[in-house]
Design a protein around this motif. Structure first.
Motif, PDB file in Angstrom:
ATOM      1  N   ARG A 140       0.827  -1.209   0.000  1.00  0.00           N
ATOM      2  CA  ARG A 140       0.000   0.000   0.000  1.00  0.00           C
ATOM      3  C   ARG A 140       0.863   1.262   0.000  1.00  0.00           C
ATOM      4  O   ARG A 140       0.569   2.230  -0.707  1.00  0.00           O
ATOM      5  N   LYS A 141       1.927   1.248   0.762  1.00  0.00           N
ATOM      6  CA  LYS A 141       2.832   2.400   0.781  1.00  0.00           C
ATOM      7  C   LYS A 141       3.518   2.587  -0.576  1.00  0.00           C
ATOM      8  O   LYS A 141       3.682   3.714  -1.055  1.00  0.00           O
ATOM      9  N   ALA A 142       3.909   1.475  -1.199  1.00  0.00           N
ATOM     10  CA  ALA A 142       4.559   1.553  -2.508  1.00  0.00           C
ATOM     11  C   ALA A 142       3.613   2.105  -3.569  1.00  0.00           C
ATOM     12  O   ALA A 142       4.021   2.905  -4.426  1.00  0.00           O
ATOM     13  N   LEU A 143       2.355   1.713  -3.506  1.00  0.00           N
ATOM     14  CA  LEU A 143       1.372   2.181  -4.485  1.00  0.00           C
ATOM     15  C   LEU A 143       1.155   3.691  -4.397  1.00  0.00           C
ATOM     16  O   LEU A 143       0.880   4.343  -5.397  1.00  0.00           O
ATOM     17  N   GLN A 144       1.288   4.246  -3.202  1.00  0.00           N
ATOM     18  CA  GLN A 144       1.111   5.686  -3.034  1.00  0.00           C
ATOM     19  C   GLN A 144       2.226   6.474  -3.707  1.00  0.00           C
ATOM     20  O   GLN A 144       2.057   7.644  -4.055  1.00  0.00           O
ATOM     21  N   LEU A 145       3.376   5.827  -3.909  1.00  0.00           N
ATOM     22  CA  LEU A 145       4.538   6.496  -4.493  1.00  0.00           C
ATOM     23  C   LEU A 145       4.813   6.090  -5.940  1.00  0.00           C
ATOM     24  O   LEU A 145       5.577   6.760  -6.639  1.00  0.00           O
ATOM     25  N   LEU A 146       4.193   5.009  -6.375  1.00  0.00           N
ATOM     26  CA  LEU A 146       4.604   4.353  -7.621  1.00  0.00           C
ATOM     27  C   LEU A 146       4.508   5.247  -8.850  1.00  0.00           C
ATOM     28  O   LEU A 146       5.371   5.186  -9.729  1.00  0.00           O
ATOM     29  N   ASP A 147       3.484   6.088  -8.930  1.00  0.00           N
ATOM     30  CA  ASP A 147       3.268   6.870 -10.147  1.00  0.00           C
ATOM     31  C   ASP A 147       4.063   8.173 -10.181  1.00  0.00           C
ATOM     32  O   ASP A 147       4.011   8.896 -11.174  1.00  0.00           O
ATOM     33  N   CYS A 148       4.785   8.469  -9.108  1.00  0.00           N
ATOM     34  CA  CYS A 148       5.537   9.723  -9.086  1.00  0.00           C
ATOM     35  C   CYS A 148       6.991   9.526  -8.651  1.00  0.00           C
ATOM     36  O   CYS A 148       7.697  10.517  -8.418  1.00  0.00           O
ATOM     37  N   THR A 149       7.430   8.286  -8.548  1.00  0.00           N
ATOM     38  CA  THR A 149       8.770   7.990  -8.048  1.00  0.00           C
ATOM     39  C   THR A 149       9.420   6.917  -8.903  1.00  0.00           C
ATOM     40  O   THR A 149       8.771   5.915  -9.229  1.00  0.00           O
ATOM     41  N   PRO A 150      10.685   7.069  -9.278  1.00  0.00           N
ATOM     42  CA  PRO A 150      11.388   5.985  -9.980  1.00  0.00           C
ATOM     43  C   PRO A 150      11.386   4.720  -9.138  1.00  0.00           C
ATOM     44  O   PRO A 150      11.604   4.763  -7.921  1.00  0.00           O
ATOM     45  N   GLU A 194      14.112   3.908  -6.607  1.00  0.00           N
ATOM     46  CA  GLU A 194      14.238   4.686  -5.371  1.00  0.00           C
ATOM     47  C   GLU A 194      13.254   4.253  -4.288  1.00  0.00           C
ATOM     48  O   GLU A 194      13.337   4.719  -3.148  1.00  0.00           O
ATOM     49  N   LEU A 195      12.301   3.386  -4.641  1.00  0.00           N
ATOM     50  CA  LEU A 195      11.229   3.048  -3.706  1.00  0.00           C
ATOM     51  C   LEU A 195      11.734   2.326  -2.466  1.00  0.00           C
ATOM     52  O   LEU A 195      11.273   2.580  -1.352  1.00  0.00           O
ATOM     53  N   GLY A 196      12.679   1.409  -2.647  1.00  0.00           N
ATOM     54  CA  GLY A 196      13.189   0.668  -1.498  1.00  0.00           C
ATOM     55  C   GLY A 196      13.774   1.576  -0.437  1.00  0.00           C
ATOM     56  O   GLY A 196      13.466   1.444   0.758  1.00  0.00           O
ATOM     57  N   ASN A 197      14.588   2.528  -0.855  1.00  0.00           N
ATOM     58  CA  ASN A 197      15.191   3.461   0.103  1.00  0.00           C
ATOM     59  C   ASN A 197      14.137   4.304   0.798  1.00  0.00           C
ATOM     60  O   ASN A 197      14.210   4.549   2.006  1.00  0.00           O
ATOM     61  N   LEU A 198      13.148   4.756   0.048  1.00  0.00           N
ATOM     62  CA  LEU A 198      12.101   5.600   0.629  1.00  0.00           C
ATOM     63  C   LEU A 198      11.242   4.827   1.634  1.00  0.00           C
ATOM     64  O   LEU A 198      10.702   5.421   2.578  1.00  0.00           O
ATOM     65  N   LEU A 199      11.122   3.529   1.419  1.00  0.00           N
ATOM     66  CA  LEU A 199      10.285   2.708   2.299  1.00  0.00           C
ATOM     67  C   LEU A 199      11.106   1.906   3.309  1.00  0.00           C
ATOM     68  O   LEU A 199      10.571   1.030   3.990  1.00  0.00           O
ATOM     69  N   TYR A 200      12.389   2.214   3.389  1.00  0.00           N
ATOM     70  CA  TYR A 200      13.281   1.623   4.390  1.00  0.00           C
ATOM     71  C   TYR A 200      13.318   0.095   4.315  1.00  0.00           C
ATOM     72  O   TYR A 200      13.200  -0.610   5.331  1.00  0.00           O
ATOM     73  N   CYS A 201      13.476  -0.404   3.104  1.00  0.00           N
ATOM     74  CA  CYS A 201      13.621  -1.845   2.911  1.00  0.00           C
ATOM     75  C   CYS A 201      14.460  -2.075   1.668  1.00  0.00           C
ATOM     76  O   CYS A 201      14.699  -1.153   0.887  1.00  0.00           O
ATOM     77  N   SER A 202      14.903  -3.293   1.473  1.00  0.00           N
ATOM     78  CA  SER A 202      15.665  -3.591   0.262  1.00  0.00           C
ATOM     79  C   SER A 202      14.730  -3.631  -0.938  1.00  0.00           C
ATOM     80  O   SER A 202      13.519  -3.904  -0.802  1.00  0.00           O
TER      81      SER A 202
END
Length: 279
Positions: free
Chosen positions: A169-179, A182-190
């Motif tokens: 759910r957190k990834a989906l909130q960022l998916l359309d505006c973030t490469p 970069e998602l792993g770093n933003l969500l504090y996971c690999s």
């Protein structure tokens, strides 16, 4: 042609349901008989008259049946048979929501699949009346949505969340505006952990889901413009493609058409039935 789209009015239901939608083709109505439905990462629960047939065709086969059914997330463009009058009341779920639902016959992931359902059994509601709900949908969309909320809430209350659904759910909130990188770093996971959780919940990779979302936004943009007003170089730039050939390859892969052919034919459901907005 009668059609509407409305969000759920219940915060509890809206956590899992993106919107309710309704579409009817009455007798004697002339429209495109075999529209195409673009790839969609969301599942739809479709309530239909018990004897009404449905037909979804792809290059690999045809799914046919009668009455209410699940339309699961699909990678492929589907061709629909809308040559006869029909009536559909739909529940569009958020991406990945079906992972959390208590569906005894569901084996995740089910992609590119259509499945007939007995709604009374699914919802554990012997009093459920599809014909009554469809009639309400024809005449009062607000009442219809309220009744859908009431009908679905006891079922949705059984939803179960885990670390995979929460991360997705957190990834989906960022998916359309973030490469994606970069998602792993933003969500504090690999990145590997994120990819595995996302695929477990949605059945899709991050890249597949992002591509479908981008296509949906682009089709809505193109729907609002005539073929002569479309600058494909501008479209490519606006929707993040490296150049026009990149856009051409993307459309060809997603809907089987080049940009110019699509602009000429306009045979997708959004073109045939319009960009239905909530009211």
């Amino acid at each position: 042609m009668i059609q509407w789209l409305q969000p759920s009015k219940s915060p509890q239901a809206a956590k899992y349901i993106e919107c309710y939608w309704f579409i009817e083709k009455p007798p004697e109505t002339q429209s495109y008989e075999f529209p195409k439905l673009n790839p969609d990462p969301s599942a739809h629960l479709i309530i239909s008259p018990i004897n009404q047939t449905y037909d979804y065709s792809t290059d690999s086969g045809i799914a046919r049946g009668r009455g209410s059914h699940w339309l699961f997330p699909h990678h492929q463009t589907l061709q629909l048979d809308h040559s006869k009058p029909f009536l559909h009341l739909g529940v569009k779920f958020h991406i990945g929501a079906i992972y959390s639902l208590d569906m005894s016959n569901y084996s995740h992931p089910m992609l590119d699949a259509v499945e007939e359902i007995d709604l009374s059994s699914l919802l554990n509601s012997p009093e459920f009346s599809g014909p009554t709900l469809l009639e309400i949908g024809q005449n009062d969309q607000n009442l219809c949505c309220a009744q859908l909320d009431d009908l679905l809430l006891p079922w949705l209350a059984k939803c179960k969340e885990d670390q995979h659904s929460e991360l997705t759910r957190k990834a989906l909130q960022l998916l359309d505006c973030t490469p994606i990188s970069e998602l792993g770093n933003l969500l504090y996971c690999s990145q590997r952990t994120l990819e595995r959780s996302f695929r477990r919940v949605t059945g899709l990779t991050l890249k597949q889901c992002q591509a479908m979302n981008k296509l949906e936004a682009m089709l809505e943009f193109l729907y609002q413009r005539s073929a002569s007003d479309i600058d494909w170089v501008e479209v490519a730039f606006q929707f993040g493609f490296s150049d026009q050939p990149h856009l051409i390859r993307h459309l060809k892969k997603q809907i089987g058409l080049t940009p110019k052919t699509y602009a000429k034919e306009r045979g997708l459901t959004i073109d045939v039935y319009g960009g239905v907005k909530s009211s």
